[in-house]
Design a protein around this motif. Structure first.
Motif, short mmCIF file in Angstrom:
data_model
loop_
_atom_site.label_atom_id
_atom_site.label_comp_id
_atom_site.label_asym_id
_atom_site.label_seq_id
_atom_site.Cartn_x
_atom_site.Cartn_y
_atom_site.Cartn_z
N GLU A 1 0.83 -1.21 0.00
CA GLU A 1 0.00 0.00 0.00
C GLU A 1 0.86 1.26 0.00
OE1 GLU A 1 -3.15 0.30 -0.55
OE2 GLU A 1 -3.56 -1.85 -0.55
N ALA A 2 1.98 1.24 0.74
CA ALA A 2 2.87 2.41 0.75
C ALA A 2 3.35 2.70 -0.67
CB ALA A 2 4.07 2.17 1.67
N ALA A 3 3.71 1.64 -1.40
CA ALA A 3 4.20 1.85 -2.77
C ALA A 3 3.05 2.29 -3.68
CB ALA A 3 4.83 0.56 -3.29
N TYR A 4 1.90 1.65 -3.53
CA TYR A 4 0.76 1.99 -4.38
C TYR A 4 0.42 3.48 -4.25
CZ TYR A 4 -3.81 2.10 -6.49
OH TYR A 4 -4.89 2.43 -7.29
N TRP A 5 0.48 3.99 -3.02
CA TRP A 5 0.15 5.40 -2.79
C TRP A 5 1.37 6.30 -2.91
CZ3 TRP A 5 -4.65 6.82 -3.11
CH2 TRP A 5 -5.65 5.87 -2.87
N ASN A 6 2.50 5.72 -3.35
CA ASN A 6 3.76 6.47 -3.50
C ASN A 6 4.12 7.22 -2.22
OD1 ASN A 6 6.04 7.36 -4.82
ND2 ASN A 6 5.06 9.22 -5.59
N ALA A 7 3.90 6.59 -1.09
CA ALA A 7 4.15 7.24 0.20
C ALA A 7 5.60 7.02 0.63
CB ALA A 7 3.22 6.64 1.25
N HIS B 1 7.58 -3.45 -4.71
CA HIS B 1 7.76 -3.39 -6.17
C HIS B 1 6.42 -3.66 -6.86
CE1 HIS B 1 12.10 -4.70 -5.17
NE2 HIS B 1 12.12 -3.42 -5.49
N VAL B 2 5.69 -4.63 -6.33
CA VAL B 2 4.40 -4.95 -6.95
C VAL B 2 3.44 -3.77 -6.79
CG1 VAL B 2 2.50 -6.61 -7.03
CG2 VAL B 2 4.79 -7.40 -6.42
N GLY B 3 3.48 -3.11 -5.63
CA GLY B 3 2.62 -1.94 -5.41
C GLY B 3 2.89 -0.84 -6.43
N TRP B 4 4.18 -0.57 -6.67
CA TRP B 4 4.52 0.46 -7.69
C TRP B 4 4.02 0.01 -9.07
CZ3 TRP B 4 10.07 0.52 -5.40
CH2 TRP B 4 10.17 1.54 -4.44
N ALA B 5 4.23 -1.28 -9.37
CA ALA B 5 3.85 -1.78 -10.70
C ALA B 5 2.34 -1.66 -10.91
CB ALA B 5 4.31 -3.23 -10.87
N VAL B 6 1.57 -2.00 -9.88
CA VAL B 6 0.10 -1.91 -10.00
C VAL B 6 -0.29 -0.46 -10.28
CG1 VAL B 6 -2.07 -2.06 -8.71
CG2 VAL B 6 -0.41 -3.92 -8.55
N ARG B 7 0.26 0.48 -9.51
CA ARG B 7 -0.12 1.88 -9.69
C ARG B 7 0.24 2.39 -11.08
NH1 ARG B 7 -2.21 5.60 -6.15
NH2 ARG B 7 -2.92 7.29 -7.43
N ASN B 8 1.45 2.02 -11.53
CA ASN B 8 1.90 2.51 -12.84
C ASN B 8 1.02 1.96 -13.96
OD1 ASN B 8 3.87 3.89 -11.56
ND2 ASN B 8 5.54 2.52 -12.10
N LEU B 9 0.72 0.66 -13.86
CA LEU B 9 -0.10 0.08 -14.92
C LEU B 9 -1.52 0.67 -14.88
CD1 LEU B 9 -0.22 -1.80 -17.30
CD2 LEU B 9 -0.83 -3.66 -15.77
N GLU B 10 -2.06 0.84 -13.69
CA GLU B 10 -3.39 1.46 -13.58
C GLU B 10 -3.42 2.83 -14.24
OE1 GLU B 10 -5.35 -0.10 -9.43
OE2 GLU B 10 -5.11 2.04 -9.70
N ASP B 11 -2.39 3.64 -13.97
CA ASP B 11 -2.38 5.00 -14.51
C ASP B 11 -2.23 4.99 -16.03
OD1 ASP B 11 -2.74 5.83 -11.95
OD2 ASP B 11 -0.74 6.66 -11.67
#
Ligand SMILES: Cc1cc2nc3c(=O)[nH]c(=O)nc-3n(C[C@H](O)[C@H](O)[C@H](O)COP(=O)(O)OP(=O)(O)OC[C@H]3O[C@@H](n4cnc5c(N)ncnc54)[C@H](O)[C@@H]3O)c2cc1C
Length: 395
Positions: free
Chosen positions: A89-95, A257-267
């Motif tokens: 979640e921290a990565a997904y929210w870029n926190a 890493h997975v959190g960042w990847a999810v966010r990037n692909l979503e965007d």
């Protein structure tokens, strides 16, 4: 339509872990709303130090930081899957909550620290009151840490440390540094090195910030006859190599890493779905994005496998290597696909003229080289998979 993140929420996490995940997600959503007022492109988190410290303290107050650490030290006493969910979640929210002391240093203190050291450091880490860094690498010792030259010797009750460390994440703002030094120069490093934890304000420590490809900095740390008391030694004198190896093995599941990847692909998907400008036929974009969606599931599978093994107490180092290798290279693939789908403008960096998606993917293209180097390069991960996973002889 559900987001990719929402899809992942449906995983069989169990009620309690799913509730924790929802709480962490809500916490970061709320905290990151004020992040745009605290941008600092020279910091690896992208935000200024005061924002990071406030966020960590708030996370500590809510009891979110040390869920996986023992209750006796103020943690939540839960399995490592709680930490994995927090990292995701921290990565997904870029926190700015990835390279926290509870990730970098607490496991070593827990495993090797004296009762007094645990008492002194773990509580403040879990409450989000400290920033810390780990300093193993040197200019001439990265993949091969046996080449370290930083030295420490005993003087009276304490120690004197001299040398230089290189590429240290967060060194310029850390309160504590956890480093490895040669302590018996006549012995092989495996039986002649020790781990020391020092206050970064100690006389003799200085940090020079060095810019990475994207302008944020890692630190070169100089240690000039730094004097430390007896409580600086973590674990055994000359037992540091085995401790460091254990800490690196136990380190992470790669869920961030997975959190960042999810966010990037979503965007990226959101841009294409909304009819945003792209430089390739739509059919090609659909095909490329569908491939990445499948790759994301594979990355998640690797990381969840590591998390499950950690929870069961039998993590296999090469499985963590597979998770890191796959997810970090996926981050690069997403950035590559994004910049090619967006056409020539996709290579315009943030702030540049006509940059689509705020130049985000041009920045990502450069940025995602770093995770394939830090915490063990992709080549070294493949080495570990070949050696420990496939039991292939070196010659
Ligand atoms: C973003 C980032 C953050 C970092 N944070 C920290 C930190 O907080 N603390 C810290 O101590 N260090 C940190 N590092 C340093 C990092 O651990 C080293 O950069 C890394 O281990 C590689 O070491 P090196 O740079 O000396 O490259 P080298 O070890 O010199 O490697 C150069 C190239 O040779 C390859 N290579 C080397 N040996 C082999 C081999 N046996 N087989 C096949 N290929 C090989 C490598 O994969 C690489 O491609 C960080 C680095 C980065 C990029």
């Amino acid at each position: 339509m559900a987001s990719i993140q929402q899809d992942l929420l449906d995983l069989p996490l169990g009620d309690e872990l799913a509730a924790f995940r929802a709480e962490v997600s809500g916490f970061f959503r709320e905290q990151m709303a004020r992040a745009p007022r605290h941008l600092d492109p020279r910091d690896l988190t992208g935000f200024d130090e005061s924002f990071e410290r406030d966020l960590l303290r708030a996370a500590g107050e809510r009891g979110l930081l040390g869920m996986h650490l023992p209750r006796e030290h103020g943690g939540g006493g839960r399995p490592l899957s709680y930490k994995a969910v927090f990292d995701f979640e921290a990565a997904y929210w870029n926190a700015p909550a990835i390279d926290t002391p509870v990730t970098l240093v607490a496991p070593q203190i827990l495993a090797f620290g004296s009762p007094a050291q645990r008492e002194a450091w773990l509580g403040p880490m879990i409450r989000g009151e400290l920033l810390a860094c780990i300093a193993y690498s040197e200019a001439g010792a990265g993949s091969d840490l046996s080449a370290i030259e930083t030295r420490a010797h005993r003087e009276g009750e304490g120690f004197v440390i001299s040398g230089s460390k290189a590429h240290v994440t967060a060194a310029h703002k850390a309160d504590l540094i956890c480093l490895i030094a040669r302590t018996d120069p006549d012995a092989p490093v495996r039986s002649g090195a020790s781990i020391l934890v020092l206050d970064m304000r100690s006389p003799g420590i200085s940090v020079e910030r060095r810019a990475t490809m994207n302008g944020w900095t890692l630190g070169d740390v100089r240690l000039d006859e730094v004097r430390a008391g007896p409580d600086a030694l973590l674990g055994e004198w000359n037992g540091g190599w085995a401790q460091m190896a254990a800490a690196l093995r136990a380190e992470r599941s790669g869920m961030f890493h997975v959190g960042w990847a999810v966010r990037n692909l979503e965007d990226l998907v959101a841009h294409v779905r909304a009819g945003g400008r792209i430089g390739v036929p739509r059919a090609l974009a659909r095909e490329r994005l569908a491939r990445l969606r499948c790759d994301l599931e594979t990355a998640l599978g690797f990381s969840l496998r590591v998390v499950a093994a950690q929870d069961a107490g039998n993590p296999e180092p090469h499985e963590a290597s597979m998770a890191k290798l796959y997810a970090t290279e996926l981050l690069q693939r997403i950035a590559r696909v994004a910049t090619s789908l967006l056409g020539p403008a996709g290579s315009v960096l943030p702030g540049g003229p006509g940059a689509p998606v705020d130049g985000r993917f041009a920045w990502e293209y450069l940025e995602r080289v770093h995770p394939t180097i830090g915490a063990g390069t992709s080549e070294m991960q493949r080495e570990a998979i070949a050696a420990a996973g496939l039991e292939l002889p070196r010659r």
